[in-house]
Scaffold this motif. Structure first.
Motif, mmCIF file in Angstrom:
data_model
loop_
_atom_site.group_PDB
_atom_site.id
_atom_site.type_symbol
_atom_site.label_atom_id
_atom_site.label_comp_id
_atom_site.label_asym_id
_atom_site.label_seq_id
_atom_site.Cartn_x
_atom_site.Cartn_y
_atom_site.Cartn_z
ATOM 1 N N CYS D 163 0.839 -1.189 0.000
ATOM 2 C CA CYS D 163 0.000 0.000 0.000
ATOM 3 C C CYS D 163 0.876 1.241 0.000
ATOM 4 O O CYS D 163 2.081 1.175 0.204
ATOM 5 C CB CYS D 163 -0.933 0.005 1.211
ATOM 6 S SG CYS D 163 -0.102 0.441 2.749
ATOM 7 N N CYS D 169 0.213 8.118 3.890
ATOM 8 C CA CYS D 169 -0.854 7.691 4.784
ATOM 9 C C CYS D 169 -0.419 7.821 6.229
ATOM 10 O O CYS D 169 0.650 7.341 6.610
ATOM 11 C CB CYS D 169 -1.255 6.262 4.460
ATOM 12 S SG CYS D 169 -2.626 5.703 5.492
ATOM 13 N N HIS D 171 -1.593 6.348 8.672
ATOM 14 C CA HIS D 171 -1.795 5.150 9.480
ATOM 15 C C HIS D 171 -0.634 4.158 9.439
ATOM 16 O O HIS D 171 -0.590 3.224 10.241
ATOM 17 C CB HIS D 171 -3.047 4.399 9.006
ATOM 18 C CG HIS D 171 -4.299 5.229 9.011
ATOM 19 N ND1 HIS D 171 -4.575 6.152 9.977
ATOM 20 C CD2 HIS D 171 -5.355 5.247 8.161
ATOM 21 C CE1 HIS D 171 -5.752 6.719 9.723
ATOM 22 N NE2 HIS D 171 -6.236 6.198 8.626
ATOM 23 N N GLY D 206 0.128 -1.341 5.452
ATOM 24 C CA GLY D 206 0.679 -0.590 6.570
ATOM 25 C C GLY D 206 -0.146 -0.644 7.846
ATOM 26 O O GLY D 206 0.348 -0.304 8.923
ATOM 27 N N CYS D 207 -1.411 -1.042 7.724
ATOM 28 C CA CYS D 207 -2.229 -1.145 8.927
ATOM 29 C C CYS D 207 -3.369 -2.106 8.659
ATOM 30 O O CYS D 207 -3.513 -2.633 7.551
ATOM 31 C CB CYS D 207 -2.769 0.228 9.351
ATOM 32 S SG CYS D 207 -4.156 0.791 8.353
ATOM 33 N N ASN D 209 -6.338 -1.760 8.045
ATOM 34 C CA ASN D 209 -7.299 -1.494 6.967
ATOM 35 C C ASN D 209 -6.997 -2.373 5.759
ATOM 36 O O ASN D 209 -7.847 -2.642 4.936
ATOM 37 C CB ASN D 209 -7.276 -0.017 6.549
ATOM 38 C CG ASN D 209 -8.017 0.863 7.533
ATOM 39 O OD1 ASN D 209 -8.982 0.431 8.155
ATOM 40 N ND2 ASN D 209 -7.566 2.104 7.668
ATOM 41 N N CYS D 211 -5.195 -2.170 2.857
ATOM 42 C CA CYS D 211 -5.552 -1.616 1.536
ATOM 43 C C CYS D 211 -4.995 -2.418 0.364
ATOM 44 O O CYS D 211 -5.326 -2.140 -0.789
ATOM 45 C CB CYS D 211 -5.140 -0.151 1.438
ATOM 46 S SG CYS D 211 -6.067 0.914 2.574
HETATM 47 S S1 SF4 Z 1 -3.248 -0.181 4.677
HETATM 48 FE FE1 SF4 Z 1 -3.273 1.351 6.294
HETATM 49 S S2 SF4 Z 1 -1.283 2.321 6.044
HETATM 50 FE FE2 SF4 Z 1 -1.688 1.324 4.113
HETATM 51 S S3 SF4 Z 1 -2.739 2.849 2.852
HETATM 52 FE FE3 SF4 Z 1 -4.312 1.651 3.866
HETATM 53 S S4 SF4 Z 1 -4.838 2.840 5.643
HETATM 54 FE FE4 SF4 Z 1 -2.818 3.575 4.952
#
Ligand code: SF4
Ligand code: SRM
Ligand code: SRM
Ligand code: SRM
Ligand code: SRM
Ligand code: SF4
Ligand code: SF4
Ligand code: SF4
Ligand code: SF4
Ligand code: SF4
Ligand code: SF4
Ligand code: SF4
Lengths: 352, 406, 352, 406
Positions: D163, D169, D171, D206-207, D209, D211
């Motif tokens: 992501c 981002c 997060h 990265g988190c 979520n 993505c």
């Molecule tokens: S997975 Fe988390 S860190 Fe990566 S883009 Fe999505 S919200 Fe941002």
């Protein structure tokens, strides 16, 4: 002589200065309008990303076009998203509106952020693959045209993530989508014994069948398919061209809903089949666009604020969903594979 | 009777809970077999292993089951329990007794057996624990005379049981006692003459509290429920409101959040169509809430314990069925016959019906028993797209190249 | 000549008049004190049921004793519960207290209603079965002695339903109990080739093994056990006495928790293993009683009002349960059988 | 280039969504292959079936994959797409580009290929759609020269993706862009030279979520998380409180109910140890809530789509791992090598690692990769008592008859 194993181009060379400066130090974001993300760094710097829908299957002319725009408004920096949208990275706030005007003038589709329908993750279909049960790009185009009003607005209860796979290999990874469009075959493979004899590795072919429907036929130096056991997954055809499985009259589309991959609130979940078959009515698949719109509108009308499709259905119960959606329930929707047991209602709790 | 030391077992006469050791000792006063059982058991406690062998086939004329053969592994040492078989007697529905009946049981058992019983076995029978082979037929004859019959064992319908139901429970949605009695009588042949792939159990619970644990303990679980909306007595609600927090204890725990307590009017309201009849609110406020009027049962199939494929819980096959003595439970009986017939045809040896359905797929089962699929049967539809199609369905849904239906 | 197929004694003959009169017309119940249920009919009539614990394995003297009591206080009517407790059915309120006094005087255990520990559903064990890995009645006695204070009071967060099975056949149907005590073998069967040759049906024996650990050994007219594949379920021993599996040094008890069968609030659920092994320390199994008490006290201390064991653990998460209970987690607790997949944490959500 | 009618495809130039047909037509202006593709496709639309055959083996020197062979089924009719192979190029982390790089891609592809691309393929590569066998090597040579490399195909490590992460981002709990770049480079051999039972994918989010949908779309999912407690800025909470209902939109939706909004003080508090880091509250109030300080990732294994054993989602193998560029992601790389080694040894042909683990049991896998079991790996422990014991464990836990440890 080509250099081997040099790996991907270095991403650092691709980052606009504002990102280099605020790398890892973003503080929050806002969505000032559909299709525009504003990320603010700890430093106070603001980066605007303008998201533009693409058909994913694009010509180099398209790429060059977006490069021209990126040069003019973004110092030459842009990116693609995990859903095949382009994002123009605007560091200079003054250029945001001009860019948006330019995009509007040129007919680009700005949207896909927040509570919208974003681009549909999809696959090759008739354009480039050998196993498709339906086309990919065409279905996506038809569906996105139909749902366009939900792409460039943010009026849905929550994000809507769609995926399309043109066969059960699921290259579109549709299996955990809010709405999944899956190309399905419905008749057993036709065995070309010639081709098998010419060099198919029979044990591998036999082993490839998830249901054990294929057995060796040593007398014929070929195989036999037990048609009662075949559920048309096409895995044998992936293994061997001798097992042709396309069937224009019977191939089509199944709809699964309620999957998600984010961990927000609820754990990730698989999509579940709600319509086992819709016909392959190219070029615009009206049955499919209509079925999806109906589900989507039902969700809009009934979901709580912020509730993804699956969260909504799980809250009201699948039995209630079928009633509301006026979709016929049939034995085809009941699992009969390895993990079927966990889908059976081992409870006296249910709605009528 | 030889008096022997049982120091380990004696430890189990201490403590407040009633002691089975004391009970065996009481029986041992009159029965040498019971006395020897004590010794075998003391030895098991010392050696930490059982001393019973596999049962041979023992039984009575005319039946294929009802008695579990049991032999001690050292018959010379323990001649009185060399044969120590169990007789299973069908219990009265709901385990209701008058003392006369119970005394009859005791008297006959005193005459021939060890004087030890299980009240009751885990499946529900009156268990008479320990008798000789030669006494099996006389025991049966006398019990038969006294109005008793043998329970199930082997690959047959096992002794059905039921909760106390309308006999003493305000929640009962159908007559569990009558259903159990009537249906057990209907399937006497299936119960007494093992002829299936494996055992099959039925348990009857009057409501979703499932006081017989039927969903876990029987191949067919008959769980009372209703079709309309639960009934609320608002006056009684107000009484409860005076002594408890209705919102916290009832509304917040309703699985479908379909109950609302209006603190102002002190009234409780329900969204009837959202209620899944879990019984929680009724359990907590039995004076104020009761099931709807249109009562019946949900039929679930497939429950069993661990061996072989894992433990299964029964799953919904018929969301709502009337269970009325008036029509002699005809619909239920008819369904069970179809279910057993299908299983008898498709089940492998020692395969419980839940395992057969799992192996062959619910679709084949539903087709086989001619029950139409409904979403209530599943928590959720399939996640894989591995659908089987038959020619009929293809003919209905296929499309010619010009776009017309085939 | 015995009459065949006459079925069970008719329950109607066993019902006291008050039940005949109020049959199906009960209105509500109360629990005036632990062990006493008061059921009130629409007619206003009140039936008191006094619940008394039994060891289940009882002598005819015991039955006669309770008959004497029932004659005196209950017009000769009583019943047993699904958990092997006796219920004295008192139609005359005036007889309730005298009955209770009598029971107390005679040392009967009154309790098991409402938020209490009731009797433990259990099995034969060393008393009468050929496959047990532990005793049944003895373990139950030890545990009930230890938890007695929770039988004759109603101070638990919710009902506590226990089950014991002396082998994996699970005749105690422990698989859906709040706390399950399960006798487990831990070493493979010892094959008695003689006995097999004498008439074991080898194909059935081979088929009986859930993991395919048994294969025919035609040379020896017997079978071979692949010990690596054996998980000591004992199913082969149930099939054939030639596969003796008891093992005094290694047999013992596993503890599973969190199951339930009622549909109240949550759907029924299986018990889950939290302790893979406790030793068979007859006659009083101190490790087992202690382990159960610890879990029970943790539940008492932490559960919300009305929360069954499984509801509590599911709310806080199993990972948190292991921390709070200070129980070691090991690979033995991770499922590796057919439906293992649904137990794997396919989510990034968990507590540390 | 022959101009042919494409009435069906033309229908797909209508409507507001950008049209792939328009794109093919644009490419067709310069490329005969693209023109013929249009015709093949029009025919597919008419006949409702594909016209591509299985790919033969095509490729470049030194690599075992990176190019998907594709042939039309009627080469005589469509000579320009008789060979119509796909070249997969490794994309830059996060699909960030400068226009110079993109133009280089276009220029080389214009020279040799159809001019059609997928930006991007579903696995993440830059997909160059349609070229002849003879051009594969020159294409690779030129791209290589320009700093590009081929992506994965076949039974190898497939092109990892990530992501946008710290690039844009707030997060991101670890540097997804660097991790993806660094780790892709580390495993060049595994990526370019197929030698495993089947494909294996890694995706970096990265988190929670997620993505990249890593949990569903990759054999190894690396999902950012933190070990300490999320951080709340109470001033910012107050700002949110002015415009939204924090209790309803945030607290009530927290899966562990560990957030409390105090309406009086306007403060939000969290029970840190109960938070499962689902990201919901942070998503809704990014100005006020942020992840903790001790950041890293959860490693999950086993994700894949439908074929053969069903779709699997990845499950937790390492609840928390530091993911730091400073130590060159050493711990992660080391883990992956152990995982692949185990799979390579035990996996059957065409069996994804999730299927191998399912078949052999998680225990065997954990032992094989030397990772200690922790309860975070499972939603809940096993329901069956089918435990395997080894001699060591027996020796530790067995009991002699006198009650002493063995
Ligand atoms: S997975 Fe988390 S860190 Fe990566 S883009 Fe999505 S919200 Fe941002
Ligand atoms: C750009 C992109 C990442 C990338 O590297 O390309 C991205 C970017 C962001 N995602 Fe995402 N997500 C992106 C794909 C995804 C995916 C994967 C996918 O779409 O296939 C998911 C998981 C999908 C699923 O659950 O099925 C995903 C689940 C989320 C969520 C969780 C949503 C939920 O409530 O379930 C959030 C949080 C939110 O929006 O509140 C989020 C939030 C965000 C934020 C707000 C993060 C941030 O602070 O910058 C970004 C803007 C979101 C928006 O569009 O409104 N992102 N996001 C991807 C855009 C795809 C697109 O073009 O539409
Ligand atoms: C007596 C009883 C235990 C008790 O102490 O109460 C019992 C005792 C035996 N059971 Fe059972 N089962 C008894 C209720 C159960 C139950 C509980 C229930 O019915 O609610 C179960 C679990 C529910 C289920 O059916 O799945 C049960 C599951 C088994 C099994 C495993 C069946 C399976 O499919 O997994 C076996 C093995 C077998 O049948 O070979 C078994 C086998 C046995 C045998 C016959 C042992 C054997 O393999 O020969 C035991 C005879 C012991 C003896 O000699 O006394 N018993 N058995 C119960 C019957 C009493 C009665 O008739 O009332
Ligand atoms: C007598 C008995 C039925 C019988 O025919 O013998 C019975 C009788 C009642 N049950 Fe039960 N249940 C009886 C076994 C069960 C079982 C089965 C079992 O114990 O193996 C269950 C399911 C167990 C499970 O979920 O694992 C059971 C789950 C319930 C529940 C649901 C509890 C819950 O919240 O999960 C209720 C409702 C309640 O108590 O609020 C209930 C309620 C009741 C009520 C209050 C019904 C009524 O209004 O008369 C009765 C008195 C309960 C009490 O003891 O406080 N009964 N009840 C059984 C007594 C067994 C004993 O001696 O302890
Ligand atoms: C190009 C692409 C679809 C697209 O339009 O984007 C694609 C195309 C093909 N996939 Fe895929 N897969 C592609 C991403 C995926 C994904 C999604 C992902 O990676 O996130 C999946 C599902 C996730 C997964 O890996 O499970 C996927 C699951 C499969 C499978 C089933 C694998 C399985 O274990 O279930 C096959 C069958 C096979 O490998 O034999 C397959 C096979 C194929 C083949 C090679 C067909 C075949 O059997 O020979 C397709 C070649 C089409 C062509 O000629 O262009 N493809 N494939 C994607 C790769 C582009 C890229 O490199 O960026
Ligand atoms: S989903 Fe199937 S048909 Fe579509 S690209 Fe993938 S393998 Fe080909
Ligand atoms: S299509 Fe699938 S199920 Fe049918 S024979 Fe081929 S591999 Fe087997
Ligand atoms: S199952 Fe229902 S009806 Fe039967 S005794 Fe229990 S609460 Fe009463
Ligand atoms: S019975 Fe259960 S679902 Fe229905 S209203 Fe009461 S608590 Fe809610
Ligand atoms: S659980 Fe096992 S040992 Fe115990 S009675 Fe049942 S079959 Fe026998
Ligand atoms: S004990 Fe169970 S697993 Fe072991 S050999 Fe016997 S049947 Fe197989
Ligand atoms: S991250 Fe999720 S679990 Fe943690 S406090 Fe926020 S909403 Fe609750």
């Amino acid at each position: 002589m080509a250099i081997l194993d040099q790996g991907p181009p270095h991403y650092k060379k691709m980052l606009p200065p504002i990102i280099e400066e605020n790398y890892g130090k973003w503080k929050y974001h806002e969505i000032p309008r559909p299709g525009v993300l504003k990320h603010v760094g700890e430093s106070g710097a603001a980066l605007y990303s303008v998201r533009v829908g693409t058909p994913r299957l694009v010509s180099i002319d398209f790429i060059r076009d977006v490069c021209v725009i990126a040069d003019e408004y973004c110092d030459g920096y842009l990116r693609w998203t995990t859903r095949n949208n382009v994002e123009f990275l605007v560091s200079d706030e003054a250029k945001l509106n001009p860019l948006l005007q330019k995009l509007e003038a040129e007919g680009y589709s700005v949207g896909g952020t927040g509570r919208s329908v974003s681009n549909i993750v999809h696959t090759q279909g008739w354009v480039h693959c050998h196993t498709p049960a339906t086309d990919a790009s065409g279905v996506v185009k038809a569906v996105m045209d139909d749902l366009y009003e939900y792409f460039n607005t943010m009026k849905l209860p929550a994000k809507l993530k769609m995926g399309l796979a043109c066969c059960l290999n699921m290259c579109g990874a549709a299996h955990c989508s809010d709405i999944a469009i899956v190309g399905v075959h419905r008749t057993p493979p036709r065995i070309n014994h010639e081709v098998i004899r010419k060099g198919t590795e029979i044990p591998s072919l036999v082993a490839s069948c998830p249901t054990g429907a294929i057995r060796p036929d040593p007398k014929n130096k070929s195989v036999i398919v037990n048609e009662d056991k075949c559920m048309y997954c096409g895995n044998c055809y992936t293994m061997s061209p001798a097992m042709e499985i396309y069937d224009p009259k019977n191939d089509g589309i199944a709809i699964l809903i309620g999957g998600k991959t984010s961990n927000a609130r609820t754990s990730p979940s698989f999509s579940r089949m709600v319509i086992p078959f819709l016909p392959n009515t190219a070029p615009r698949w009206p049955e499919t666009t209509e079925a999806i719109r109906k589900i989507l509108e039902l969700w809009i009308a009934n979901a709580n604020d912020g509730e993804r499709v699956g969260e909504w259905v799980e809250r009201i119960g699948w039995e209630r969903f079928f009633t509301l959606a006026e979709l016929p329930f049939s034995d085809m929707l009941i699992d009969d594979y390895i993990f079927s047991r966990e889908t059976f209602r081992t409870s006296a709790q249910f709605k009528y | 009777m030889t008096e022997k030391n049982t120091p380990l077992l004696d430890e189990l006469e201490k403590g407040k809970w009633p002691s089975f050791v004391t009970e065996i000792k009481r029986a041992a006063v009159k029965s040498e077999a019971a006395g020897e059982l004590l010794q075998v058991l003391e030895r098991s406690y010392k050696e930490r292993r059982g001393h019973w062998k596999h049962g041979g086939i023992v039984g009575v004329r005319g039946y294929g089951g009802g008695v579990i053969g049991r032999y001690v592994d050292e018959p010379q040492t323990y001649p009185n329990v060399a044969e120590f078989h169990t007789v299973r007697l069908l219990q009265p529905s709901g385990w209701f007794y008058n003392t006369k009946t119970l005394r009859t049981v005791c008297d006959i058992w005193e005459k021939y057996g060890s004087g030890l019983t299980n009240m009751h076995g885990s499946t529900g029978d009156i268990i008479l624990l320990g008798c000789k082979t030669e006494h099996i037929q006389p025991i049966f004859d006398e019990f038969s005379e006294a109005g008793f019959d043998l329970g199930g064992s082997g690959s047959c319908l096992r002794t059905p049981n039921c909760c106390v139901g309308p006999g003493r429970c305000e929640h009962a949605c159908y007559d569990t006692l009558e259903a159990c009695y009537n249906i057990t009588n209907e399937f006497m042949d299936e119960l007494h003459r093992p002829m299936w792939p494996y055992k099959s159990k039925i348990k009857f619970s009057g409501c979703a509290n499932d006081c017989t644990s039927s969903i876990a303990r029987s191949d067919c679980s008959v769980i009372g429920t209703w079709r309309d909306t639960l009934r609320i007595d608002q006056e009684a609600v107000k009484e409860y409101a005076a002594k408890m927090n209705i919102k916290a204890a009832v509304c917040d725990k309703c699985p479908t959040s379909c109950l609302t307590f209006n603190a102002e009017t002190q009234e409780l309201s329900v969204v009837g169509e959202d209620c899944t009849r879990c019984m929680h609110c009724i359990n907590v406020m039995p004076k104020a809430i009761q099931p709807g009027k249109e009562k019946g049962a949900t039929i679930l199939i497939g429950g069993k314990s661990t061996i072989v494929q894992s433990a299964f819980m029964s799953w919904v096959i018929v969301p709502f069925m009337k269970m009325e003595a008036e029509d002699d439970f005809a619909e239920f009986k008819d369904l069970m016959r179809r279910i057993w017939e299908w299983w008898d045809e498709h089940g492998k040896s020692r395969e419980r019906i839940g395992e057969t359905i799992y192996r062959l797929g619910m679709t084949k089962f539903l087709n086989g028993i001619e029950v139409a699929p409904v979403p209530q049967m599943v928590f959720r539809p399939r996640a894989n797209p591995y659908v089987f199609w038959n020619q009929d369905d293809l003919d209905r849904s296929g499309t010619a190249l010009d776009g017309s239906k085939l």
